[in-house]
Design an enzyme around this catalytic site. Structure first.
Site, PDB file in Angstrom:
ATOM      1  N   ASP A   1       0.808  -1.219   0.000  1.00 52.13           N
ATOM      2  CA  ASP A   1       0.000   0.000   0.000  1.00 52.13           C
ATOM      3  C   ASP A   1       0.838   1.265   0.000  1.00 52.13           C
ATOM      4  OD1 ASP A   1      -1.955  -1.890   0.296  1.00 52.13           O
ATOM      5  OD2 ASP A   1      -2.628  -1.233   2.270  1.00 52.13           O
TER       6      ASP A   1
ATOM      7  N   ASP B   1      -2.674   5.319  -2.972  1.00 49.06           N
ATOM      8  CA  ASP B   1      -2.083   4.140  -2.359  1.00 49.06           C
ATOM      9  C   ASP B   1      -1.338   3.397  -3.456  1.00 49.06           C
ATOM     10  OD1 ASP B   1      -3.402   4.874  -0.054  1.00 49.06           O
ATOM     11  OD2 ASP B   1      -4.319   2.908   0.298  1.00 49.06           O
TER      12      ASP B   1
ATOM     13  N   CYS C   1      -0.714  -8.047  -1.075  1.00 50.56           N
ATOM     14  CA  CYS C   1      -0.805  -6.895  -0.174  1.00 50.56           C
ATOM     15  C   CYS C   1       0.246  -6.938   0.930  1.00 50.56           C
ATOM     16  CB  CYS C   1      -2.185  -6.843   0.479  1.00 50.56           C
ATOM     17  SG  CYS C   1      -3.555  -6.638  -0.659  1.00 50.56           S
TER      18      CYS C   1
ATOM     19  N   ASP D   1      -5.345  -5.019  -6.813  1.00 49.34           N
ATOM     20  CA  ASP D   1      -4.816  -6.372  -6.930  1.00 49.34           C
ATOM     21  C   ASP D   1      -5.726  -7.506  -6.460  1.00 49.34           C
ATOM     22  OD1 ASP D   1      -4.492  -5.462  -4.363  1.00 49.34           O
ATOM     23  OD2 ASP D   1      -2.338  -5.796  -4.266  1.00 49.34           O
TER      24      ASP D   1
ATOM     25  N   HIS E   1      -7.610  -0.426  -4.135  1.00 50.50           N
ATOM     26  CA  HIS E   1      -6.509  -1.332  -4.433  1.00 50.50           C
ATOM     27  C   HIS E   1      -6.910  -2.278  -5.554  1.00 50.50           C
ATOM     28  CE1 HIS E   1      -5.026  -0.578  -0.048  1.00 50.50           C
ATOM     29  NE2 HIS E   1      -4.991   0.513  -0.809  1.00 50.50           N
TER      30      HIS E   1
END
Length: 426
Positions: A173, A257, A410, A308, A306
Site C-alpha cells: 500500500d 495508495d 498486499c 490487486d 486497491h
C-alpha cells in the site's frame, strides 16, 4: 569494469550504448564538481568544528555497484521482498474515509474498536501466519526483510487532524518499486499518515546501497481532501457513485495508495479509487516521465480500493480479471494478445471476518516467478486453476492475516526481481 545491473532497463544495444556514453560524460563533469564541492564542504566542516555522521559514502554510486532495488513487473524471478508486520496493529478510527471503504455489516466493529487493538487472539494467529509465510519464502530462495515494530497507539496531531496509527502490515500500500526506484506513496487514510516510519530504516539502507528513493508529496489530509457528506448507505449506492466517478477523496491535493498501481514493464495500470485521486495519478505520470505509460483503468466495482484483488497481472501476456468486477478497458489486453483468466469463486466462509477486504483476496497472489505462485492453502479451486496454467502453487495459510486487509500481494513489496525493462504492449 562498469556494471549496469542496477539499470536493467537499458537492455537494448542502442539504448545501452547511448546510456553508457551519457554516463561517462556526466561522470567526468560530476568528478570535477564533486572535487570542488568536497573541498568546499570539508573546509566548511572544519570551520564549524563538526563532522557529518550520517552521510552517504561516495562508493554508493548506483552505476558502479549492485543495486538492491530493481523490479519492473509482477512475475520476474523474486530475489528480495519486504513482508509486513501484524504486531501492534490497531483498528483505524471510524472516520469518513474509513467508512467509505468498509461495508455496513462491519460498521459496528469500527464503532466499537476504532482506535483500539484488533481482537488479541485473532491478531496473535495473524502474526504466527505471517512468520510462517516468511519462513516459506526463505525456503523458496527469497530474501525477506521486515519493517520496524512500532507502537501505533500513540496519538498524533497535525494542524488539520488528530488520530492514532494503524499498522505496517501492507507494504504494497505504501511502497511502489519502479526499476531501481522505491517510491513512498502519499496514502489517503489519516490513520496511516506516519506509517512510513516503520519502513524508513530499510529504505535508507537501500538508498545508501545505490537505490533511488522518492517520497511523493505528503498530503495535509485536511477536511477538504474528503467528501464529508459522501452518501453511502447501500451496495447500490456504492455502485452508482463509483459509476459516476464520485469517491470519498476529492481532488484537493494528490493522494494515492501504491496498491492501486500494477506493473507490466513499460506499462503501468492504475485505477481512480476511494484512496487514489486523479491528482495522484497525474503526479505519478509526470514523475515517471516518457519511459513509462500510465493507463487509467476502471471496473464495475462498488468499492474500488486497491487493484490487486480485482486485476492481477501474473505473467507476460497473462492477467487475472475478477469476474464480479469486469474491467471496462479489457480490450487493451486483448488487442495485445494477452490471455484474460477469470479466477473461480472464492471458498472462504461467509462468517470469516474480512474487516477491510473482500473474499476475492483468493486472487491476491504473489508470483515468485512465471512458474511459481504463493496462494491460499484453503483455496483449492484457484490452486487447480494455476496448476492448469502450468504454474506450481506454494500453499500457505494466512486466513487470519487476511482479516487485516490483504492477501499475499498486499502483505509484500517485491524489492528485487531478476529481469529487465521490456514493453509487452504495442
Amino acid at each position: 569494469m562498469l556494471r549496469v545491473r542496477c539499470l536493467r532497463g537499458g537492455s537494448r544495444g542502442a539504448e545501452a550504448a547511448h546510456f553508457i556514453g551519457a554516463m561517462f560524460g556526466r561522470a567526468v563533469t560530476g568528478w570535477v564538481q564533486r572535487a570542488f564541492q568536497s573541498t568546499s564542504a570539508s573546509t566548511a566542516a572544519v570551520q564549524r568544528g563538526v563532522v557529518e555522521e550520517d552521510t552517504v559514502p561516495r562508493s554508493a554510486d548506483p552505476v558502479t555497484q549492485e543495486c538492491p532495488v530493481c523490479s519492473y513487473n509482477e512475475w520476474d524471478p523474486l530475489e528480495e521482498v519486504i513482508v509486513g508486520r501484524a504486531e501492534n496493529a490497531r483498528v483505524p478510527p471510524f472516520t469518513v474515509e474509513v467508512k467509505a471503504n468498509t461495508y455496513e455489516k462491519y460498521w459496528p466493529f469500527y464503532q466499537k474498536h476504532g482506535g483500539h487493538s484488533f481482537p488479541a487472539d485473532h491478531l496473535k494467529k495473524a502474526v504466527a501466519e505471517i512468520e510462517e509465510m516468511c519462513n516459506i519464502l526463505r525456503l523458496e530462495g527469497v530474501a525477506v526483510r521486515r519493517p520496524e515494530p512500532i507502537d501505533w497507539s500513540v496519538e498524533y496531531k497535525t494542524p488539520d487532524f488528530v488520530c492514532t496509527g494503524m499498522y505496517a502490515a501492507m507494504p504494497r500500500d505504501i511502497l511502489l518499486v519502479i526499476g531501481n526506484e522505491i517510491i513512498e506513496a502519499p496514502m489517503a487514510w489519516r490513520a496511516r499518515f506516519f506509517e512510513y516510519r516503520a519502513y524508513r530504516p530499510l529504505i535508507k539502507e537501500y538508498f545508501r546501497r545505490g537505490a533511488k528513493w522518492t517520497t511523493a508529496p505528503k498530503p495535509t489530509m485536511a477536511d477538504k481532501l474528503y467528501d464529508q457528506d459522501y452518501p453511502i448507505r447501500t451496495v447500490e449506492d456504492r455502485h452508482k457513485l463509483a459509476a459516476e466517478g464520485k469517491f470519498v477523496t476529492t481532488e484537493f491535493e494528490p493522494c494515492f495508495d501504491a496498491a492501486d498501481f500494477i506493473r507490466a514493464g513499460r506499462d503501468i495500470f492504475v485505477q481512480r479509487s476511494q484512496v487514489t485521486n486523479y491528482m495522484g495519478i497525474e503526479w505519478m505520470r509526470r514523475h515517471l516521465g516518457p519511459d513509462y505509460r500510465v493507463h487509467v483503468v476502471s471496473f464495475r466495482d462498488p468499492n474500488p480500493m486497491h487493484i490487486d484483488a480485482t486485476f492481477n497481472i501474473i505473467g507476460p501476456g497473462l492477467v487475472l480479471s475478477n469476474p464480479d468486477r469486469p474491467c471496462r478497458q479489457i480490450e487493451i489486453f486483448k488487442r495485445a494478445g494477452w490471455t484474460v483468466v477469470h479466477p473461480p469463486t472464492p471458498l472462504i466462509p461467509d462468517d470469516h471476518p474480512l474487516w477491510m477486504s473482500s473474499k476475492w483476496l483468493s486472487m491476491n497472489v504473489l508470483m515468485l516467478d512465471e512458474k511459481r505462485v504463493m496462494v491460499d492453502a484453503n483455496e483449492t479451486s484457484i490452486q487447480k486453476m494455476f496448476e492448469g496454467l502450468g504454474i506450481k502453487t506454494i500453499k500457505v495459510n494466512i486466513r487470519h492475516a487476511n482479516s487485516l486487509g490483504g492477501g499475499f500481494h498486499c502483505w509484500t513489496c517485491d524489492v528485487r526481481r531478476r529481469g529487465t525493462l521490456q514493453s509487452y504492449f504495442n
